[in-house]
Design an enzyme around this catalytic site. Structure first.
Site, PDB file in Angstrom:
ATOM      1  N   HIS A   1      -1.532   0.440 -10.001  1.00 45.53           N
ATOM      2  CA  HIS A   1      -2.180  -0.540  -9.105  1.00 45.53           C
ATOM      3  C   HIS A   1      -2.669  -1.766  -9.895  1.00 45.53           C
ATOM      4  O   HIS A   1      -3.872  -2.057  -9.916  1.00 45.53           O
ATOM      5  CB  HIS A   1      -3.328   0.108  -8.322  1.00 45.53           C
TER       6      HIS A   1
ATOM      7  N   ARG B   1       0.858  -1.180   0.000  1.00 47.64           N
ATOM      8  CA  ARG B   1       0.000   0.000   0.000  1.00 47.64           C
ATOM      9  C   ARG B   1       0.899   1.236   0.000  1.00 47.64           C
ATOM     10  O   ARG B   1       1.965   1.244   0.616  1.00 47.64           O
ATOM     11  CB  ARG B   1      -0.912   0.027   1.231  1.00 47.64           C
TER      12      ARG B   1
ATOM     13  N   GLU C   1      -4.423   7.381  -4.116  1.00 46.08           N
ATOM     14  CA  GLU C   1      -4.723   7.000  -5.501  1.00 46.08           C
ATOM     15  C   GLU C   1      -6.058   7.609  -5.948  1.00 46.08           C
ATOM     16  O   GLU C   1      -6.971   7.699  -5.136  1.00 46.08           O
ATOM     17  CB  GLU C   1      -4.787   5.471  -5.610  1.00 46.08           C
TER      18      GLU C   1
HETATM   19  P1  NAP Z   1      -0.804 -11.612   4.425  1.00 46.92           P
HETATM   20  O1  NAP Z   1      -0.663 -13.025   3.975  1.00 46.92           O
HETATM   21  O2  NAP Z   1      -1.737 -11.286   5.536  1.00 46.92           O
HETATM   22  O3  NAP Z   1       0.661 -11.055   4.780  1.00 46.92           O
HETATM   23  C1  NAP Z   1       0.897  -9.856   5.464  1.00 46.92           C
HETATM   24  C2  NAP Z   1       2.219  -9.997   6.189  1.00 46.92           C
HETATM   25  O4  NAP Z   1       2.560  -8.763   6.813  1.00 46.92           O
HETATM   26  C3  NAP Z   1       2.238 -11.060   7.286  1.00 46.92           C
HETATM   27  O5  NAP Z   1       3.446 -11.771   7.154  1.00 46.92           O
HETATM   28  C4  NAP Z   1       2.242 -10.260   8.571  1.00 46.92           C
HETATM   29  O6  NAP Z   1       2.874 -11.078   9.525  1.00 46.92           O
HETATM   30  C5  NAP Z   1       3.033  -9.040   8.147  1.00 46.92           C
HETATM   31  N1  NAP Z   1       2.791  -7.834   8.947  1.00 46.92           N
HETATM   32  C6  NAP Z   1       1.595  -7.290   9.261  1.00 46.92           C
HETATM   33  N2  NAP Z   1       1.776  -6.161   9.955  1.00 46.92           N
HETATM   34  C7  NAP Z   1       3.121  -6.014  10.084  1.00 46.92           C
HETATM   35  C8  NAP Z   1       3.926  -5.049  10.731  1.00 46.92           C
HETATM   36  N3  NAP Z   1       3.387  -4.011  11.369  1.00 46.92           N
HETATM   37  N4  NAP Z   1       5.271  -5.197  10.682  1.00 46.92           N
HETATM   38  C9  NAP Z   1       5.822  -6.235  10.028  1.00 46.92           C
HETATM   39  N5  NAP Z   1       5.102  -7.186   9.394  1.00 46.92           N
HETATM   40  C10 NAP Z   1       3.764  -7.078   9.451  1.00 46.92           C
HETATM   41  O7  NAP Z   1      -1.279 -10.679   3.219  1.00 46.92           O
HETATM   42  P2  NAP Z   1      -0.993 -10.861   1.650  1.00 46.92           P
HETATM   43  O8  NAP Z   1      -2.088 -11.626   1.034  1.00 46.92           O
HETATM   44  O9  NAP Z   1       0.413 -11.287   1.471  1.00 46.92           O
HETATM   45  O10 NAP Z   1      -1.168  -9.326   1.198  1.00 46.92           O
HETATM   46  C11 NAP Z   1      -0.312  -8.321   1.692  1.00 46.92           C
HETATM   47  C12 NAP Z   1      -0.810  -6.949   1.270  1.00 46.92           C
HETATM   48  O11 NAP Z   1      -0.578  -6.777  -0.128  1.00 46.92           O
HETATM   49  C13 NAP Z   1      -2.330  -6.748   1.403  1.00 46.92           C
HETATM   50  O12 NAP Z   1      -2.670  -6.355   2.723  1.00 46.92           O
HETATM   51  C14 NAP Z   1      -2.633  -5.675   0.381  1.00 46.92           C
HETATM   52  O13 NAP Z   1      -2.632  -4.402   0.993  1.00 46.92           O
HETATM   53  C15 NAP Z   1      -1.484  -5.779  -0.608  1.00 46.92           C
HETATM   54  N6  NAP Z   1      -1.944  -6.207  -1.946  1.00 46.92           N
HETATM   55  C16 NAP Z   1      -1.729  -5.389  -3.007  1.00 46.92           C
HETATM   56  C17 NAP Z   1      -2.114  -5.782  -4.274  1.00 46.92           C
HETATM   57  C18 NAP Z   1      -1.885  -4.894  -5.463  1.00 46.92           C
HETATM   58  O14 NAP Z   1      -2.715  -4.881  -6.353  1.00 46.92           O
HETATM   59  N7  NAP Z   1      -0.771  -4.201  -5.532  1.00 46.92           N
HETATM   60  C19 NAP Z   1      -2.740  -7.023  -4.467  1.00 46.92           C
HETATM   61  C20 NAP Z   1      -2.934  -7.843  -3.359  1.00 46.92           C
HETATM   62  C21 NAP Z   1      -2.540  -7.422  -2.097  1.00 46.92           C
HETATM   63  P3  NAP Z   1       2.846 -10.779  11.095  1.00 46.92           P
HETATM   64  O15 NAP Z   1       1.451 -10.322  11.407  1.00 46.92           O
HETATM   65  O16 NAP Z   1       3.234 -12.039  11.717  1.00 46.92           O
HETATM   66  O17 NAP Z   1       3.874  -9.709  11.281  1.00 46.92           O
END
Ligand code: NAP
Length: 325
Positions: A291, A244, A273
């Protein structure tokens, strides 16, 4: 609640298969023009629909949810990220919230690799040069970039998308995988990806040739990559963001790219955005995509059907498969 009376609002156009799936089962209102809904329109929707299916372009805050008697009981979000929804306000208003995890992991990891390669190999610069008619032909020193093979990739957050990116980078490009996350991955995952967890974000940034961000957006991660963090990065390092926009302080990033402290950046997301920080638009070293992380036909259809599965569960009174609130 009978499914034929369920009033469902799709705030944007969805892939046809997913729109049709819902339209066959519920009383669906579509947004054929696909213009973003205003805060007023969204607020009114909470009084008129049982289910609202919002997405990242809808800012659902306390003003939108309001205090009026609400009809809406479910927000079935189209997307995995939900920082555009005030979860506490939904809980207070007894509105359930679901998302679409997993189905967009591969597409987004592919896009992280695209940005990494474009930034490292100066692909945007090259394409702009060619289209502008400025290309004068092959020469040994023309637009020399950097190779990914053998370089260290630091992943911030190590969830689904980060691990899929690690898989591509390690097994496809021979990169060394480092990560920083609040919790550790299982030893098996670490072994499969040859991934090493570092204790602090600063350690990760100091050791990574390329850093890719994969934490959720929101207050906790806002400006997680600011002046101190960018100063910790290796000279000439590459920063990639498919998470993000709010996770990076873009003024600091632009200054670091301009001064040459950072080698390049590959960005898919921005803090407000569709606005893109003007300081970045002027920089050749910034690869800027609109995006596109999940933007494949296969994935967008799967996201729609996944959101629809949550609507089905709600309609039949079953547990919501992807409940986040
Ligand atoms: P996920 O599986 O929930 O992974 C998020 C990771 O971030 C987890 O490993 C979590 O582990 C870690 N995390 C959360 N808060 C943190 C913090 N404060 N400090 C350090 N690590 C932290 O989610 P995902 O499916 O991989 O997606 C991740 C993000 O990508 C989404 O939330 C979304 O915003 C973004 N995204 C963007 C697009 C795009 O079109 N560009 C598409 C899909 C997703 P811990 O909680 O153990 O730390």
């Amino acid at each position: 609640m009978t499914s034929d009376r369920l009033r469902v609002l799709l705030t944007r156009r969805w892939p046809e298969a997913a729109e049709n799936y819902l339209a066959e089962r519920y009383d669906v209102t579509h947004n054929r023009e696909d213009t973003p809904m205003t805060a007023d329109e969204l607020a009114r929707a909470f009084e008129a629909y049982d289910v609202i299916c919002p997405t990242v372009s809808d800012n659902i805050d306390t003003d939108v949810i309001g205090a009026a008697p609400l009809r809406t009981r479910l927000l079935a979000n189209f997307g995995v990220g939900f920082d555009h929804i005030d979860i506490a306000a939904c809980k207070a208003a007894k509105i359930a919230v679901t998302n679409t995890p997993g189905v967009l992991t591969d597409a987004t990891a592919d896009l992280a690799m695209t940005l990494m390669l474009m930034a490292a190999r100066r692909a945007g610069e090259g394409e702009r040069e060619l289209r502008d008619g400025r290309w004068t032909g092959w020469r040994p020193t023309h637009l020399m970039g950097r190779e990914l093979s053998g370089k260290s990739l630091g992943l911030v957050g190590f969830g689904r998308i980060a691990q899929a990116t690690a898989h591509r980078a390690h097994h496809g490009f021979g990169m060394k995988i480092l990560y920083y996350s609040r919790s550790a991955a299982t030893p098996e995952i670490e072994r499969n990806l040859s991934a090493k967890r570092l204790d602090t974000l600063e350690d990760l940034l100091r050791q990574s040739d390329v850093t890719s961000l994969h934490v959720p957006g929101g207050a906790e991660t806002k400006n997680m990559i600011g002046a101190t963090e960018i100063a910790s990065m290796k000279p000439g390092a590459i920063l990639v963001n498919t998470a993000r926009g709010g996770v990076i302080d873009h003024d600091v990033l632009a200054a670091a790219l301009k001064s040459g402290a950072l080698g390049a950046a590959g960005l898919d997301v921005y803090p407000a955005e569709p606005a893109v920080p003007p300081s970045l638009l002027a920089l050749d070293k910034a690869v800027l995509l609109p995006h596109l992380g999940s933007a494949t036909v296969e994935t967008r259809e799967a996201m729609g059907l996944r959101a629809a599965a949550n609507v089905d569960a709600f309609a039949s009174g079953s547990p919501l498969p992807d409940r986040i609130a």
